[in-house]
Design a protein around this motif. Sequence first.
Motif, PDB file in Angstrom:
ATOM      1  N   PRO A 137      27.606  25.225  38.832  1.00 19.99           N
ATOM      2  CA  PRO A 137      26.723  24.116  39.205  1.00 19.99           C
ATOM      3  C   PRO A 137      25.920  24.428  40.463  1.00 19.99           C
ATOM      4  O   PRO A 137      26.372  25.162  41.345  1.00 19.99           O
ATOM      5  CB  PRO A 137      27.689  22.951  39.482  1.00 19.99           C
ATOM      6  N   GLU A 138      24.737  23.842  40.520  1.00 15.86           N
ATOM      7  CA  GLU A 138      23.867  23.942  41.692  1.00 15.86           C
ATOM      8  C   GLU A 138      24.645  23.474  42.936  1.00 15.86           C
ATOM      9  O   GLU A 138      25.290  22.431  42.908  1.00 15.86           O
ATOM     10  CB  GLU A 138      22.647  23.039  41.438  1.00 15.86           C
ATOM     11  N   GLY A 139      24.582  24.262  43.991  1.00 14.14           N
ATOM     12  CA  GLY A 139      25.215  23.851  45.249  1.00 14.14           C
ATOM     13  C   GLY A 139      26.664  24.276  45.378  1.00 14.14           C
ATOM     14  O   GLY A 139      27.281  24.050  46.415  1.00 14.14           O
ATOM     15  N   MET A 140      27.249  24.866  44.305  1.00 18.06           N
ATOM     16  CA  MET A 140      28.641  25.327  44.399  1.00 18.06           C
ATOM     17  C   MET A 140      28.649  26.773  44.893  1.00 18.06           C
ATOM     18  O   MET A 140      28.024  27.635  44.285  1.00 18.06           O
ATOM     19  CB  MET A 140      29.344  25.235  43.033  1.00 18.06           C
ATOM     20  N   ASN A 141      29.352  27.023  45.992  1.00 22.32           N
ATOM     21  CA  ASN A 141      29.445  28.377  46.557  1.00 22.32           C
ATOM     22  C   ASN A 141      30.656  29.109  45.980  1.00 22.32           C
ATOM     23  O   ASN A 141      31.652  29.309  46.672  1.00 22.32           O
ATOM     24  CB  ASN A 141      29.603  28.313  48.072  1.00 22.32           C
ATOM     25  N   LEU A 142      30.587  29.454  44.725  1.00 25.80           N
ATOM     26  CA  LEU A 142      31.725  30.112  44.079  1.00 25.80           C
ATOM     27  C   LEU A 142      31.777  31.587  44.508  1.00 25.80           C
ATOM     28  O   LEU A 142      30.768  32.282  44.439  1.00 25.80           O
ATOM     29  CB  LEU A 142      31.558  29.991  42.561  1.00 25.80           C
ATOM     30  N   GLN A 143      32.964  32.059  44.934  1.00 26.87           N
ATOM     31  CA  GLN A 143      33.071  33.428  45.460  1.00 26.87           C
ATOM     32  C   GLN A 143      34.363  34.105  45.011  1.00 26.87           C
ATOM     33  O   GLN A 143      35.312  33.436  44.612  1.00 26.87           O
ATOM     34  CB  GLN A 143      33.034  33.396  47.001  1.00 26.87           C
ATOM     35  N   ASP A 144      34.350  35.423  45.115  1.00 23.66           N
ATOM     36  CA  ASP A 144      35.570  36.213  44.927  1.00 23.66           C
ATOM     37  C   ASP A 144      36.226  36.439  46.295  1.00 23.66           C
ATOM     38  O   ASP A 144      35.562  36.415  47.325  1.00 23.66           O
ATOM     39  CB  ASP A 144      35.237  37.582  44.318  1.00 23.66           C
ATOM     40  N   TYR A 145      37.537  36.708  46.272  1.00 17.98           N
ATOM     41  CA  TYR A 145      38.257  36.971  47.526  1.00 17.98           C
ATOM     42  C   TYR A 145      37.988  38.383  48.063  1.00 17.98           C
ATOM     43  O   TYR A 145      38.232  38.646  49.233  1.00 17.98           O
ATOM     44  CB  TYR A 145      39.764  36.832  47.299  1.00 17.98           C
ATOM     45  N   GLY A 146      37.617  39.288  47.163  1.00 16.77           N
ATOM     46  CA  GLY A 146      37.456  40.675  47.594  1.00 16.77           C
ATOM     47  C   GLY A 146      38.759  41.445  47.587  1.00 16.77           C
ATOM     48  O   GLY A 146      38.847  42.567  48.075  1.00 16.77           O
ATOM     49  N   VAL A 147      39.796  40.839  47.047  1.00 18.08           N
ATOM     50  CA  VAL A 147      41.083  41.523  46.911  1.00 18.08           C
ATOM     51  C   VAL A 147      41.643  41.106  45.555  1.00 18.08           C
ATOM     52  O   VAL A 147      41.425  39.975  45.105  1.00 18.08           O
ATOM     53  CB  VAL A 147      42.021  41.157  48.083  1.00 18.08           C
ATOM     54  N   THR A 148      42.322  42.039  44.882  1.00 18.79           N
ATOM     55  CA  THR A 148      42.797  41.736  43.529  1.00 18.79           C
ATOM     56  C   THR A 148      44.297  41.432  43.534  1.00 18.79           C
ATOM     57  O   THR A 148      45.015  41.746  44.491  1.00 18.79           O
ATOM     58  CB  THR A 148      42.574  42.942  42.588  1.00 18.79           C
ATOM     59  N   TYR A 149      44.753  40.858  42.427  1.00 18.09           N
ATOM     60  CA  TYR A 149      46.180  40.581  42.278  1.00 18.09           C
ATOM     61  C   TYR A 149      46.996  41.859  42.378  1.00 18.09           C
ATOM     62  O   TYR A 149      48.047  41.902  43.021  1.00 18.09           O
ATOM     63  CB  TYR A 149      46.453  39.880  40.935  1.00 18.09           C
ATOM     64  N   GLU A 150      46.499  42.928  41.763  1.00 17.02           N
ATOM     65  CA  GLU A 150      47.240  44.196  41.773  1.00 17.02           C
ATOM     66  C   GLU A 150      47.413  44.699  43.210  1.00 17.02           C
ATOM     67  O   GLU A 150      48.464  45.215  43.581  1.00 17.02           O
ATOM     68  CB  GLU A 150      46.525  45.249  40.914  1.00 17.02           C
ATOM     69  N   GLU A 151      46.359  44.543  44.010  1.00 14.86           N
ATOM     70  CA  GLU A 151      46.458  44.976  45.411  1.00 14.86           C
ATOM     71  C   GLU A 151      47.451  44.115  46.196  1.00 14.86           C
ATOM     72  O   GLU A 151      48.155  44.600  47.076  1.00 14.86           O
ATOM     73  CB  GLU A 151      45.083  44.896  46.084  1.00 14.86           C
ATOM     74  N   LEU A 152      47.493  42.820  45.873  1.00 12.57           N
ATOM     75  CA  LEU A 152      48.349  41.910  46.641  1.00 12.57           C
ATOM     76  C   LEU A 152      49.784  41.870  46.146  1.00 12.57           C
ATOM     77  O   LEU A 152      50.666  41.376  46.852  1.00 12.57           O
ATOM     78  CB  LEU A 152      47.770  40.483  46.594  1.00 12.57           C
ATOM     79  N   GLU A 153      50.027  42.360  44.928  1.00 11.87           N
ATOM     80  CA  GLU A 153      51.340  42.175  44.307  1.00 11.87           C
ATOM     81  C   GLU A 153      52.513  42.603  45.203  1.00 11.87           C
ATOM     82  O   GLU A 153      53.485  41.858  45.381  1.00 11.87           O
ATOM     83  CB  GLU A 153      51.393  42.895  42.945  1.00 11.87           C
ATOM     84  N   PRO A 154      52.457  43.781  45.839  1.00 12.18           N
ATOM     85  CA  PRO A 154      53.598  44.174  46.694  1.00 12.18           C
ATOM     86  C   PRO A 154      53.845  43.180  47.824  1.00 12.18           C
ATOM     87  O   PRO A 154      54.980  43.042  48.292  1.00 12.18           O
ATOM     88  CB  PRO A 154      53.171  45.535  47.261  1.00 12.18           C
ATOM     89  N   PHE A 155      52.787  42.511  48.259  1.00 11.91           N
ATOM     90  CA  PHE A 155      52.914  41.591  49.397  1.00 11.91           C
ATOM     91  C   PHE A 155      53.386  40.209  48.946  1.00 11.91           C
ATOM     92  O   PHE A 155      54.103  39.528  49.674  1.00 11.91           O
ATOM     93  CB  PHE A 155      51.597  41.557  50.177  1.00 11.91           C
ATOM     94  N   PHE A 156      52.993  39.806  47.724  1.00 10.13           N
ATOM     95  CA  PHE A 156      53.606  38.600  47.137  1.00 10.13           C
ATOM     96  C   PHE A 156      55.111  38.823  46.994  1.00 10.13           C
ATOM     97  O   PHE A 156      55.927  37.951  47.303  1.00 10.13           O
ATOM     98  CB  PHE A 156      53.028  38.307  45.742  1.00 10.13           C
ATOM     99  N   ASP A 157      55.456  40.008  46.511  1.00 11.18           N
ATOM    100  CA  ASP A 157      56.866  40.345  46.291  1.00 11.18           C
ATOM    101  C   ASP A 157      57.632  40.327  47.623  1.00 11.18           C
ATOM    102  O   ASP A 157      58.729  39.759  47.712  1.00 11.18           O
ATOM    103  CB  ASP A 157      56.941  41.736  45.640  1.00 11.18           C
TER     104      ASP A 157
END
Lengths: 595, 217
Positions: A137-157
Amino acid sequence: MSADARRLRPVDVVIVGGGWAGSIMAKEMTEAGRSVVMLERGADRSTAADGAYPASLDELEANFRYRLFQDLSKNTVTIRNNSQQTALPYRRMSAFLPGEGVGGAGLHWSGVHFRMPPDDLRLRSRVIEKYGRRFIPEGMNLQDYGVTYEELEPFFDKAEKVFGTSGEAYMVDGKVVGNGNVFSPSRSDTFPLPALKDVYTAHLFRKAAAEVGFHPYSLPAANASRQYVNPYGVQMGPCNFCGYCSGYACYMYSKASPNVNILPVLRRHPLFELRPRCHVLRVEKDADGRRATGVTYTDAQGQVFTQPAELVILTAFQFHNVRLMLLSGIGRPYDPVHNEGVVGRNFVYQNVTTSTVWLDPKVETNQYIGAGGGGVAFDDFNSENFDHGPLGFVGGSPVWVNQAGVRAIAAANAGGPPGTPRWGSAWKAGMIDTYRHSLRIDAHGANMAYRDVYLDLDPTWKDAYGQPLLRMTFDWKDNDIRMNRYVVDRIGDVAKAMGARRTHLVRREFGVPFDTRQYQTTHLGGGAVMGEDPQTSALNRYLQSWDVHNVFVIGANAFPQGTGYNPTGMVAALAYWAAHHIRTTYLAQPGPLAG
Amino acid sequence: MQGVAGVAACSTFLSSRMRAATPPAKAYTPRFFDGAEWDFLLAACDRLIPADENGPGALALDVPRFLDMQMDTPYAHGAQWFMDGPFVQGPDNLGYQLPYDPRTLYRRGIAGMNAHAATRHGRPFASLAPSVQDELLQAAEKGTLAFGDIPSRVFFDQLLANVMEGAFSDPVHGGNTRLGGWVMLGFPGARADFMDWVDRYGAHYPLGSISISGETA
């Protein structure tokens, strides 16, 4: 002003805020051999003192006099619904309840402990791939985090192991291993502890949701289902479902908190110093403004000090991090008129509504039994787990029964079914019936980021130290309201399958502005977001300021938009992720980690 | 050192509770509210939570005593609210914006209620018939009265919130006498251990309510 401040002996790292993010960063930095000073504006707190049984089980003091929460008399925010209004101070605790004191909101949280869904981490890309760019939608600033689940997985764990999280895995290393959430991504390991038992209402909800065809699972809970010793060597006791989680320090040492899970080890470390009741006024920078030199703070006696440090890590609550950046001139403030600048941009909340289901009067729902993170959820309408194409909105909601324990004053205030008076004999009858025989189901939805929803400094009101309050400009948007209404209708299907005697579905209504008087949730996010483009993010993907490389900012402020899940699990994982890159790269060669 | 300070803070927290020994209700003499205010509170509490077949009312639960004791706390002095000016009125959904702490809201609100009662009915609130008291309380709840610059709804919400607190908080604060509020609800109070009950689905929990001080019902 800084000239008047007493200059202290320099340390390697200064950490602003003694909650989860601060405690994790302090632990990691002392492990790396760095001297750390952690500044916390609130009182020192421990479970032994603040969670003493039975004196601490005092609902009035905990939930209505806010014993463990932020002292609004000294510092609050102003709020308005749009930039044409005058924002007014948030004078009394109501819509959200930020914490204060050592442990931060991590001492009195509930304990729902999620990993961020992979699709949510790259939501902009995912939405464009599935539905095309014009779907946004117009006016929505939709963005990516710039980090993936695979990269974060060890840190979630790692965070789950430190927190002693209870849950049931679905998939480990690509193999289905249990009856966990079928929509959850593969894990490198199971949860450290098995799922908590279902309370009765969660048990009924699980059965009904499965009957309707949804995929119920046990909420991942940082409430220990068994006795547990975490990797730091601290011990947790088993949760006894006492029903005093949210707003309390856990007297059973079962709910994970910085105070129980990290600080007992950290406090003994020779490189660590904790200074409570120290309120940071600003981050100091060198002459060309490209490097931080330390922070200036005031202590309980009103004396002002400058603490020099090589590395400044901001780990205060979401909006305090943003405010400190604005007060310190770190990163370019967001300008909503020209859609330029980044600090204050993409301020988001959580889009929650709670519905009530009344069961047969013979069924006692025992709402006083509960664990803060326990319960049963389904994710069929969360994240990108369903086809948004024909629905025409971005975002989703998990749906759950998360019976954390409903106590007596809360029950009295909740009252009876719609139409029941708030007092008198009719209130009494309706309220008692509701407390004894009903259950609550939440649609715990995402809130997207919008160009005209943001944070900046208020032009009028100041805090006890003479600095401008933070100003929130926030309202609900049609996209998010439509999402909520769609998901709440699915709750109606489950209520029917539960044999509801009566159902009160609560949907967000079009045209009803955000109301600061009603408690919603303390899951505030964004305002200093992470990303790969300095034009749209204040922090790079390692949570490092793009502009001042020795400032890292850890918290839910980094979320580019809201998510259906609770934020703490993601905040903890981001802290470990940032710490990993500081330890392996930054310390040896200080400078920008992304360029 | 910090650990020691924490323990000291805790024992202060506990002993201040123990010291605040609750005076017996019948003999209770209000310290904050004057005679006319006290009469109003007794009457209003009796309407807000009346005694009936579902359980005790606010008077048997000593809610007025709770309210008076609360007036001595930092909360009643506005210590937990942001009370810095300027005070600018705005739309209701942006929240409370008056320069008054709870003590002032009570003082001015009760005077206002009694003034309205006198104007309409020639008598103070406490002397009116229960049905007339209900009408005045309903008007206050809807916000159709005003007490100077205090909308009646603000006073009513303050009163109702504190009355509920008094009826259902731990008796250490002066209300919920004999745990009557909790028994009525089926709330076990500080029992706080359901390890062996959490999965006894549908079974009636057999233990009665207990307070922080160990009082049982």
